[in-house]
Design a protein around this motif. Structure first.
Motif, PDB file in Angstrom:
ATOM      1  N   UNK A   3       7.132   2.025 -12.845  1.00 55.95           N
ATOM      2  CA  UNK A   3       6.013   2.124 -13.788  1.00 55.95           C
ATOM      3  C   UNK A   3       4.745   2.547 -13.061  1.00 55.95           C
ATOM      4  N   UNK A   4       4.838   3.644 -12.308  1.00 49.46           N
ATOM      5  CA  UNK A   4       3.665   4.168 -11.624  1.00 49.46           C
ATOM      6  C   UNK A   4       2.732   4.859 -12.618  1.00 49.46           C
TER       7      UNK A   4
ATOM      8  N   UNK B 145       7.610  15.339  -4.754  1.00 47.02           N
ATOM      9  CA  UNK B 145       6.408  15.127  -3.946  1.00 47.02           C
ATOM     10  C   UNK B 145       5.683  13.837  -4.312  1.00 47.02           C
ATOM     11  N   UNK B 146       5.801  13.383  -5.546  1.00 50.59           N
ATOM     12  CA  UNK B 146       5.185  12.106  -5.894  1.00 50.59           C
ATOM     13  C   UNK B 146       5.839  10.970  -5.105  1.00 50.59           C
ATOM     14  N   UNK B 147       7.172  11.029  -4.963  1.00 45.99           N
ATOM     15  CA  UNK B 147       7.874  10.028  -4.155  1.00 45.99           C
ATOM     16  C   UNK B 147       7.454  10.129  -2.693  1.00 45.99           C
ATOM     17  N   UNK B 148       7.413  11.351  -2.197  1.00 45.81           N
ATOM     18  CA  UNK B 148       7.081  11.583  -0.795  1.00 45.81           C
ATOM     19  C   UNK B 148       5.663  11.115  -0.481  1.00 45.81           C
ATOM     20  N   UNK B 149       4.721  11.409  -1.378  1.00 44.08           N
ATOM     21  CA  UNK B 149       3.326  11.066  -1.110  1.00 44.08           C
ATOM     22  C   UNK B 149       3.121   9.564  -1.010  1.00 44.08           C
TER      23      UNK B 149
ATOM     24  N   UNK C 109      17.175   2.707   1.482  1.00 47.05           N
ATOM     25  CA  UNK C 109      16.744   3.494   2.636  1.00 47.05           C
ATOM     26  C   UNK C 109      16.756   4.985   2.474  1.00 47.05           C
ATOM     27  N   UNK C 110      16.783   5.485   1.222  1.00 43.91           N
ATOM     28  CA  UNK C 110      16.798   6.926   1.000  1.00 43.91           C
ATOM     29  C   UNK C 110      15.741   7.333  -0.004  1.00 43.91           C
ATOM     30  N   UNK C 111      15.125   8.477   0.231  1.00 44.03           N
ATOM     31  CA  UNK C 111      14.352   9.145  -0.811  1.00 44.03           C
ATOM     32  C   UNK C 111      15.297  10.180  -1.405  1.00 44.03           C
ATOM     33  N   UNK C 112      15.806   9.907  -2.593  1.00 41.94           N
ATOM     34  CA  UNK C 112      16.840  10.744  -3.196  1.00 41.94           C
ATOM     35  C   UNK C 112      16.321  11.413  -4.451  1.00 41.94           C
ATOM     36  N   UNK C 113      16.850  12.593  -4.725  1.00 44.75           N
ATOM     37  CA  UNK C 113      16.445  13.314  -5.928  1.00 44.75           C
ATOM     38  C   UNK C 113      17.617  14.154  -6.426  1.00 44.75           C
ATOM     39  N   UNK C 114      17.799  14.165  -7.728  1.00 45.93           N
ATOM     40  CA  UNK C 114      18.879  14.908  -8.372  1.00 45.93           C
ATOM     41  C   UNK C 114      18.295  15.786  -9.462  1.00 45.93           C
ATOM     42  N   UNK C 115      18.442  17.096  -9.298  1.00 38.84           N
ATOM     43  CA  UNK C 115      17.893  18.059 -10.263  1.00 38.84           C
ATOM     44  C   UNK C 115      16.426  17.759 -10.575  1.00 38.84           C
TER      45      UNK C 115
ATOM     46  N   UNK D 184       0.837  -1.202   0.000  1.00 38.15           N
ATOM     47  CA  UNK D 184       0.000   0.000   0.000  1.00 38.15           C
ATOM     48  C   UNK D 184       0.869   1.247   0.000  1.00 38.15           C
ATOM     49  N   UNK D 185       0.240   2.394   0.036  1.00 34.77           N
ATOM     50  CA  UNK D 185       0.981   3.631   0.313  1.00 34.77           C
ATOM     51  C   UNK D 185       1.684   3.451   1.661  1.00 34.77           C
TER      52      UNK D 185
END
Length: 398
Positions: free
Chosen positions: A273-274, A341-345, A328-334, A199-200
């Motif tokens: 593939x979300x 926010x899609x990852x975070x949500x 174990x990380x929510x990572x983002x580059x540029x 789930x979420x």
């Protein structure tokens, strides 16, 4: 500190854009070393406001915690340059750490450019903080029976033909084939398909009947037979799944997701593939895979990534960035704000709404997936992005 804060902001922007000279990289190294030598000391309290100080201290603490917990055996650095790891294994972590420190520099630098800080929302956050996701999923057996994997006891969960479904002590589900090849039990089991769905705010790991390992990110699923027979190993996925495929040249492993098919013999790769993402992204870490969709096909080499929409586009990429979620990380580059926010949500099980113009700005950094949602709030504050949390809805204002 040895470098003026205004200079730090300039260096941070150039670093993020990949435009730093060798001399400027040395300056960034020296600045990071000075942070470490001084116990990550920040400027005096009168020079920055409380919100910035707390945010910077929090990010630094996350870096130190991640270094200890995620890389205990490799967390040794050259004493002359903390951005150069002794072992290659942790190079990606150091990159994230540097990015997080640079976020601090950019936040502090903004105050020295006389930009007005956003209103301190610390009290509001404390009352509305949300915890991170965890290991949770639902297993649907071939007969329709559903098992909550996070609440099920360890041990054997089901027997399907010659295959036992077993939950291990470290919280994963393994499919153990205990019948001989050619056995009627296996032939009968081949017609049985199981599905694991997260789930979420959930993630889970599954060991498939052939020994292939699959890690499911939040809002994801994998559909597979309880035993692989015949000349192929076929599975279907939604969302994001990372695979380490057991090698078997006689039985290609095929993954179908959103109209795309990935064919492998034995390899490590990630498929995202979300439905709410603009394209399917497949990242290859090891081996070789072939991507096919609507009559088109491309073969990936390690270090390459396929972006599939109407066409298949192949680009070189940082593979560790693609599987940071698994580590174990929510990572983002540029990345722009909506991509982040899609990852975070998905991980924090929240809805995100926007007010104002949120386009144009990009961000680089990483947040531990073990952190509460307030970790994100502190980084938003550093970058002068206003927000409010109303129940499970995060409203982002810019």
């Amino acid at each position: 500190m040895g470098i003026q804060h205004t200079k730090l902001k300039e260096l941070a922007e150039k670093y993020r854009a990949g435009l730093c000279t060798a001399e400027e990289l040395k300056q960034i190294n020296a600045c990071y070393n000075e942070f470490e030598t001084n116990g990550y000391a920040l400027p005096p309290a009168e020079e920055i406001d409380r919100a910035s100080r707390e945010a910077a201290q929090f990010v630094i603490g996350q870096i130190k915690e991640q270094q200890k917990e995620s890389f205990p055996e490799q967390a040794r650095y050259n004493k002359h340059s903390t951005l150069v790891p002794v072992r290659k294994k942790i190079s990606q972590f150091v990159q994230y750490a540097a990015a997080a420190i640079l976020l601090i520099f950019m936040g502090l630098g903004a105050y020295y450019y006389n930009l007005k800080p956003v209103k301190n929302t610390a009290v509001h956050v404390a009352q509305n903080d949300l915890g991170p996701g965890s290991n949770k999923a639902v297993l649907t057996l071939s007969n329709g029976r559903q098992i909550s994997l996070n609440s099920a006891q360890n041990g054997n969960l089901a027997q399907q033909g010659g295959t036992v479904v077993h939950k291990t002590e470290n919280g994963l589900v393994a499919y153990l084939v205990n019948a001989l090849p050619g056995s009627p039990l296996l032939n009968n089991a081949a017609a049985n398909f199981n599905t694991v769905t997260t789930p979420r705010g959930g993630q889970y790991q599954v060991i498939l009947p052939d020994g292939t390992k699959a890690w499911l990110n939040s809002l994801s699923s994998i559909h597979f037979p309880v035993v692989f027979t015949g000349n192929e190993r076929n599975v279907k996925t939604t969302g994001e799944v990372y695979f380490e495929v057991t090698k078997d040249k006689s039985k290609p492993f095929r993954v179908s997701s959103a109209g795309q098919t990935v064919t492998v013999l034995g390899t490590h790769f990630n498929i995202m593939a979300y439905r709410d993402e603009p394209e399917i992204i497949t990242t290859l870490l090891e081996g070789s895979v072939r991507i096919a969709k609507d009559g088109q096909s491309k073969t990936l080499k390690p270090g390459e990534q396929a972006h599939v929409d109407q066409d298949i586009k192949v680009v070189s990429t940082d593979t560790e960035d693609a599987i940071a979620w698994k580590n174990g990380l929510t990572a983002f580059t540029d990345a722009d704000l909506k991509t982040i926010m899609r990852k975070v949500s998905r991980w924090y099980d929240i809805e995100v709404k926007y007010q104002g113009n949120n386009s144009g700005r990009t961000f680089t950094g990483a947040i531990s997936r073990r952190s509460n949602l307030s970790a994100l709030f502190k980084i938003l504050e550093l970058n002068h992005i206003q927000y409010s949390l109303e129940g499970n809805t995060l409203i982002v204002k810019q």
